[in-house]
Design a protein around this motif. Sequence first.
Motif, PDB file in Angstrom:
ATOM      1  N   MET A 178       0.854  -1.190   0.000  1.00 14.01           N
ATOM      2  CA  MET A 178       0.000   0.000   0.000  1.00 14.01           C
ATOM      3  C   MET A 178       0.896   1.249   0.000  1.00 14.01           C
ATOM      4  O   MET A 178       1.229   1.782   1.060  1.00 14.01           O
ATOM      5  CB  MET A 178      -0.912   0.012   1.220  1.00 14.01           C
ATOM      6  CG  MET A 178      -1.942  -1.113   1.238  1.00 14.01           C
ATOM      7  SD  MET A 178      -3.107  -0.995  -0.137  1.00 14.01           S
ATOM      8  CE  MET A 178      -3.935   0.525   0.243  1.00 14.01           C
ATOM      9  N   PRO A 179       1.316   1.712  -1.185  1.00 16.98           N
ATOM     10  CA  PRO A 179       2.149   2.927  -1.211  1.00 16.98           C
ATOM     11  C   PRO A 179       1.365   4.120  -0.662  1.00 16.98           C
ATOM     12  O   PRO A 179       0.151   4.202  -0.816  1.00 16.98           O
ATOM     13  CB  PRO A 179       2.470   3.108  -2.699  1.00 16.98           C
ATOM     14  CG  PRO A 179       2.132   1.807  -3.353  1.00 16.98           C
ATOM     15  CD  PRO A 179       1.047   1.202  -2.531  1.00 16.98           C
ATOM     16  N   GLU A 180       2.108   5.024  -0.064  1.00 18.41           N
ATOM     17  CA  GLU A 180       1.476   6.197   0.516  1.00 18.41           C
ATOM     18  C   GLU A 180       0.866   7.048  -0.589  1.00 18.41           C
ATOM     19  O   GLU A 180       1.534   7.544  -1.476  1.00 18.41           O
ATOM     20  CB  GLU A 180       2.513   7.024   1.285  1.00 18.41           C
ATOM     21  CG  GLU A 180       1.922   8.203   2.033  1.00 18.41           C
ATOM     22  CD  GLU A 180       2.977   8.949   2.839  1.00 18.41           C
ATOM     23  OE1 GLU A 180       2.649   9.986   3.422  1.00 18.41           O
ATOM     24  OE2 GLU A 180       4.134   8.468   2.883  1.00 18.41           O
ATOM     25  N   GLY A 181      -0.469   7.201  -0.513  1.00 20.44           N
ATOM     26  CA  GLY A 181      -1.178   8.025  -1.480  1.00 20.44           C
ATOM     27  C   GLY A 181      -1.345   7.370  -2.839  1.00 20.44           C
ATOM     28  O   GLY A 181      -1.776   8.037  -3.776  1.00 20.44           O
ATOM     29  N   VAL A 186       0.001  -5.703  -5.875  1.00 22.49           N
ATOM     30  CA  VAL A 186       0.168  -7.099  -5.471  1.00 22.49           C
ATOM     31  C   VAL A 186       1.572  -7.529  -5.885  1.00 22.49           C
ATOM     32  O   VAL A 186       1.870  -7.655  -7.063  1.00 22.49           O
ATOM     33  CB  VAL A 186      -0.908  -7.998  -6.110  1.00 22.49           C
ATOM     34  CG1 VAL A 186      -0.669  -9.456  -5.736  1.00 22.49           C
ATOM     35  CG2 VAL A 186      -2.288  -7.548  -5.677  1.00 22.49           C
ATOM     36  N   LEU A 187       2.445  -7.736  -4.873  1.00 23.26           N
ATOM     37  CA  LEU A 187       3.836  -8.089  -5.172  1.00 23.26           C
ATOM     38  C   LEU A 187       4.011  -9.574  -5.441  1.00 23.26           C
ATOM     39  O   LEU A 187       4.950  -9.970  -6.136  1.00 23.26           O
ATOM     40  CB  LEU A 187       4.733  -7.662  -4.000  1.00 23.26           C
ATOM     41  CG  LEU A 187       4.716  -6.174  -3.642  1.00 23.26           C
ATOM     42  CD1 LEU A 187       5.730  -5.886  -2.544  1.00 23.26           C
ATOM     43  CD2 LEU A 187       4.994  -5.310  -4.855  1.00 23.26           C
ATOM     44  N   ALA A 188       3.141 -10.434  -4.860  1.00 28.16           N
ATOM     45  CA  ALA A 188       3.237 -11.881  -5.075  1.00 28.16           C
ATOM     46  C   ALA A 188       1.903 -12.511  -4.716  1.00 28.16           C
ATOM     47  O   ALA A 188       1.114 -11.954  -3.933  1.00 28.16           O
ATOM     48  CB  ALA A 188       4.349 -12.492  -4.225  1.00 28.16           C
ATOM     49  N   ALA A 189       1.652 -13.685  -5.267  1.00 30.81           N
ATOM     50  CA  ALA A 189       0.417 -14.423  -4.982  1.00 30.81           C
ATOM     51  C   ALA A 189       0.704 -15.922  -5.058  1.00 30.81           C
ATOM     52  O   ALA A 189       1.556 -16.362  -5.831  1.00 30.81           O
ATOM     53  CB  ALA A 189      -0.686 -14.018  -5.961  1.00 30.81           C
ATOM     54  N   PHE A 203      -8.607  -4.171  -4.854  1.00 33.57           N
ATOM     55  CA  PHE A 203      -7.822  -3.534  -3.787  1.00 33.57           C
ATOM     56  C   PHE A 203      -7.874  -2.013  -3.973  1.00 33.57           C
ATOM     57  O   PHE A 203      -7.139  -1.442  -4.775  1.00 33.57           O
ATOM     58  CB  PHE A 203      -6.373  -4.028  -3.788  1.00 33.57           C
ATOM     59  CG  PHE A 203      -6.268  -5.474  -3.387  1.00 33.57           C
ATOM     60  CD1 PHE A 203      -6.480  -5.846  -2.071  1.00 33.57           C
ATOM     61  CD2 PHE A 203      -5.968  -6.448  -4.318  1.00 33.57           C
ATOM     62  CE1 PHE A 203      -6.386  -7.170  -1.697  1.00 33.57           C
ATOM     63  CE2 PHE A 203      -5.872  -7.769  -3.949  1.00 33.57           C
ATOM     64  CZ  PHE A 203      -6.089  -8.142  -2.631  1.00 33.57           C
ATOM     65  N   LEU A 204      -8.775  -1.423  -3.242  1.00 35.86           N
ATOM     66  CA  LEU A 204      -8.989   0.017  -3.348  1.00 35.86           C
ATOM     67  C   LEU A 204      -8.133   0.752  -2.326  1.00 35.86           C
ATOM     68  O   LEU A 204      -7.755   0.185  -1.299  1.00 35.86           O
ATOM     69  CB  LEU A 204     -10.466   0.341  -3.103  1.00 35.86           C
ATOM     70  CG  LEU A 204     -11.460  -0.368  -4.045  1.00 35.86           C
ATOM     71  CD1 LEU A 204     -12.885  -0.055  -3.605  1.00 35.86           C
ATOM     72  CD2 LEU A 204     -11.244   0.048  -5.482  1.00 35.86           C
ATOM     73  N   PRO A 205      -7.816   2.023  -2.581  1.00 34.54           N
ATOM     74  CA  PRO A 205      -7.092   2.792  -1.548  1.00 34.54           C
ATOM     75  C   PRO A 205      -7.888   2.815  -0.248  1.00 34.54           C
ATOM     76  O   PRO A 205      -9.106   2.975  -0.239  1.00 34.54           O
ATOM     77  CB  PRO A 205      -7.000   4.198  -2.171  1.00 34.54           C
ATOM     78  CG  PRO A 205      -7.140   3.976  -3.646  1.00 34.54           C
ATOM     79  CD  PRO A 205      -8.056   2.798  -3.809  1.00 34.54           C
ATOM     80  N   LEU A 206      -7.176   2.637   0.843  1.00 40.57           N
ATOM     81  CA  LEU A 206      -7.826   2.547   2.147  1.00 40.57           C
ATOM     82  C   LEU A 206      -8.201   3.925   2.674  1.00 40.57           C
ATOM     83  O   LEU A 206      -7.469   4.887   2.495  1.00 40.57           O
ATOM     84  CB  LEU A 206      -6.904   1.854   3.148  1.00 40.57           C
ATOM     85  CG  LEU A 206      -6.531   0.406   2.829  1.00 40.57           C
ATOM     86  CD1 LEU A 206      -5.606  -0.131   3.894  1.00 40.57           C
ATOM     87  CD2 LEU A 206      -7.766  -0.474   2.713  1.00 40.57           C
ATOM     88  N   ARG A 280       4.125   2.735  10.303  1.00 43.72           N
ATOM     89  CA  ARG A 280       3.130   3.098   9.291  1.00 43.72           C
ATOM     90  C   ARG A 280       2.694   1.840   8.562  1.00 43.72           C
ATOM     91  O   ARG A 280       3.401   0.819   8.527  1.00 43.72           O
ATOM     92  CB  ARG A 280       3.721   4.105   8.300  1.00 43.72           C
ATOM     93  CG  ARG A 280       4.946   3.617   7.578  1.00 43.72           C
ATOM     94  CD  ARG A 280       5.586   4.694   6.690  1.00 43.72           C
ATOM     95  NE  ARG A 280       6.821   4.228   6.096  1.00 43.72           N
ATOM     96  CZ  ARG A 280       6.899   3.562   4.947  1.00 43.72           C
ATOM     97  NH1 ARG A 280       5.786   3.274   4.281  1.00 43.72           N
ATOM     98  NH2 ARG A 280       8.068   3.166   4.470  1.00 43.72           N
ATOM     99  N   LEU A 281       1.482   1.903   8.009  1.00 42.09           N
ATOM    100  CA  LEU A 281       0.940   0.756   7.291  1.00 42.09           C
ATOM    101  C   LEU A 281       1.663   0.599   5.966  1.00 42.09           C
ATOM    102  O   LEU A 281       1.456   1.387   5.035  1.00 42.09           O
ATOM    103  CB  LEU A 281      -0.569   0.945   7.067  1.00 42.09           C
ATOM    104  CG  LEU A 281      -1.268  -0.211   6.350  1.00 42.09           C
ATOM    105  CD1 LEU A 281      -1.196  -1.488   7.183  1.00 42.09           C
ATOM    106  CD2 LEU A 281      -2.718   0.143   6.043  1.00 42.09           C
ATOM    107  N   TRP A 282       2.520  -0.390   5.876  1.00 46.38           N
ATOM    108  CA  TRP A 282       3.297  -0.641   4.648  1.00 46.38           C
ATOM    109  C   TRP A 282       2.469  -1.452   3.644  1.00 46.38           C
ATOM    110  O   TRP A 282       2.562  -1.259   2.442  1.00 46.38           O
ATOM    111  CB  TRP A 282       4.564  -1.387   5.027  1.00 46.38           C
ATOM    112  CG  TRP A 282       5.554  -1.558   3.919  1.00 46.38           C
ATOM    113  CD1 TRP A 282       6.579  -0.730   3.613  1.00 46.38           C
ATOM    114  CD2 TRP A 282       5.598  -2.634   2.974  1.00 46.38           C
ATOM    115  NE1 TRP A 282       7.283  -1.203   2.534  1.00 46.38           N
ATOM    116  CE2 TRP A 282       6.697  -2.390   2.111  1.00 46.38           C
ATOM    117  CE3 TRP A 282       4.830  -3.782   2.763  1.00 46.38           C
ATOM    118  CZ2 TRP A 282       7.032  -3.227   1.067  1.00 46.38           C
ATOM    119  CZ3 TRP A 282       5.158  -4.622   1.719  1.00 46.38           C
ATOM    120  CH2 TRP A 282       6.256  -4.347   0.871  1.00 46.38           C
ATOM    121  N   GLY A 283       1.669  -2.380   4.165  1.00 44.98           N
ATOM    122  CA  GLY A 283       0.852  -3.257   3.328  1.00 44.98           C
ATOM    123  C   GLY A 283       0.195  -4.317   4.199  1.00 44.98           C
ATOM    124  O   GLY A 283       0.112  -4.183   5.429  1.00 44.98           O
TER     125      GLY A 283
END
Length: 906
Positions: A178-181, A186-189, A203-206, A280-283
Amino acid sequence: MLVPPAHGWSDPRSLIAAGGDASGERLDLIQPHGWLLVLDANDRRLIQAGANLPLLLGQSVEEALGRSVEDLLGPVAARALDRAIAKAGADAIGPIPLRLDRDGQRRRLIVHGQWDEGGLILELEAAPPLGDAGMVTAGFGAAIRRYRHIGEVGDLAQAVTQDLRRLTGYDRALFVRMPEGGQAQVLAAAAASGRSDGEDRGFLPLRPLETSLLELNRARLVHDMGAEPVALLPATNPVTGAHLDLSRVSLRHPTRLFQRHGRRRQVRGVLAVTLLVGGRLWGYLWCESAAPHAVSPSVRALCEALGEIVAAQIATLEERASIAARTHAARGLTRLSRLLRQGGQLTDGLIAAQPVIEELLPHQAMVAGIEGSHWASDDRLPLPHWLEKLGAEGAARREGIAWRPGVLGIDVPDGHVVLLRDGDAVWSHAELELAQELHHLLAERQAEIYRRRTEQQLHVMANFDRVTGLPNRVHILQALQQALGVDTDISVTVIGLDRFRAVKAALGEADADALLAAVAGRLRECVSAGDLLGRIDTGEFAVLSFEGGAERADSLAHAVRDALRAPLAVAGREMFVTASLGVVPEADDTTDATALLRDAEIASAEAEAAGGGGRRVFDADMRARLTQRHVIYDRLRQAIYFTNGVRPVFQPIVRLADGELTGFEALARWTDPEHGPIPPTTFVAVAEETGLIVPLGNHILVQSCRQVARWNRDRADNPLYVSVNLSPYQLDPSRLDIVRWVTGVLEMTECRPEWLRLEITESGLIGQGGEAVGILQGLRDLGIGLAIDDFGTGYSSLAYLQNLPVDTIKIDRSFVTAMSRDDKGKALVSAILHIAGIMEFGVVAEGVETEGQEALLRQLGCDRAQGYLFARPLEADMAMALVHHAIELPRQAAADIRSLRAGRWG
């Protein structure tokens, strides 16, 4: 019994403290796969419970309210809960394994809880089958060891998603950034066999609400997105009177945004594990299944621990990457600093450094505007457009920079630099820090440019003339001193514009400067390439000739005269100027630069004093004469103001008819303590040149008035008068109000006006113009007698003479001397006496030295005379003795007349 927190206690990590926004959301609903009990903090009786409580206890919520834990869950469960509460204190409680025996059925539960201002909140979930925890723990330990050796976030994401999917049993596990702003990435699945990895859709902005909830619930389980939520009964908490805040409760029903995630991704079972890096919330780690799915509290606890371990590893990797990036950036900034120093302007350095800036801060275009100079790397909109965007709402700002997606502005003194990216690409935290470093580099470089520019300006101001652009006096002296230090045949020529001060006063400052610039242009044309031309004073130029010596000085003088012969165009008119040249053709080994230039100036001044337009070669006598004048000036000033060294002497004036004394002429005399008597011809000339003539004349006037008042105390019937010379400078209203001054002197000395006569020369009257008549009339109105001194030697005009309020003329000694030699001289004196008779003027003949002259003057009808025949100038005490008949007038000079006139310095 444990004493619970006081009423009103609230967890500082609650939703409101975390900055969440709960508007429109119900935070008092729970999921149906578990049960929620709210106990009174004091007696542990049930005050609220989920509406699905009958599925656990077999009785309605209404029946259960008010009953104790022991009644509801049994004594064994009640004791286990008491022990857990006593051990936990005010912290979170559990997880606690409980066994519930109800209606012959045994159910294993996992209980955990927390304190809230509304009471003790307990969450109950079904325990997993036995043996699950052991397998999970073993796999978890192996995973942790493997993560420590992974060096890239992408590789870590791949390993974590595989392990997490196996650990939880969900269909898919995703590693979400979740990049800031920015948008979620999705980096991996990882997916179970037969399932696709899925996409990053949904995955919407929080919002701040979801961010706060994820930070409070590190492992967020949603058993079934489609399940109906369970309400609490009663709806409001009996203690607080408000809806209970379940933001920290694991069983809380998902928010609408989480439900939208599930619907868009077409899943029902979800587990979200928060990744907090640096506070901070990184992801987060996202596990999902198409069907409802739940994991036990123990697995959730392991997932929460896994999230903390992964977050710590991310922090380590980011720190390594940050160190590498900072190292790379530092090297880049070093290169930037070097490249920015190219060229004389900051824009030049920016153009040279643009590839390095693009490497450090990737962009597609650069636009710069610094000190009015604009530059762009490609065809983009002009700088004002981008500055307007950065100044609009939505742009962010730090020290020295401003940005918004796709646009980054860097402040520079007197300008801006803007970097542009295509689209709305965001700028990372590291890039913004680099931009600030670039801002500091640009500011330092601009300050260095300003400093160098200022130094150059100061050098020009200190060494070059503002008006002509030529080297100034300082520069000329430095060059001359350097030349004297080597073996060169150097000559110095000073070119002084004649009467330039008067020309400047007539033209004004601006036109005088234009004249100087025009003269400088002419002089540049006649100065050889090897010579140095400069302006050293208001109207003076200097030329240093380093070769040729005296011959070069001669040719330069001719070239200057030829150059200034043609008129100069100034302010739309033609002007002619002449110049006086002073030359020092060669310098000896002992001469310094200042003395050499001064000698050339002395020679130029003498050339101008001789009439201007000529040339003088310096010799030592010139300096001696100038030095003597300065010494005389200093000592004369001291004698006038401080030592009373200047005194009047008095030469008798006699009536020729009977030889009686009628008055005296006061003459200034000065005897210096060190050098003895100084001739009047010497010190009067210096006084007139320097302006000391006014105080000198005033001093003689006061002393003379005081003296004649003494003489006439006992001569009421036959008073004497004293005649005092006035300098033309004393008639200058800008220097002295002579009428007012004389009035004051008469009052101070008790001298009657008729006892005083003032003498002024014809040339002095002409020099004062029309003002002289008015001033003389003012003096005449006081009752003072006025005489024209040295009559016939100046600019005599009968028309002018008849308008002057004078009563006496004095025949100059030159006419008296010529009178006795031939008839022509006698005729001139006779004519003067005739004119005086017609105009009813009294006449005094000066310089009478022989009895023959006296007899001839008496024969021609002259009234009075003075000269060495009667008496030389007398000191005040001798004059007093003569007045009182203590001594008699001699009939001829006792000493040789020429020796009486002689006088020299030294």
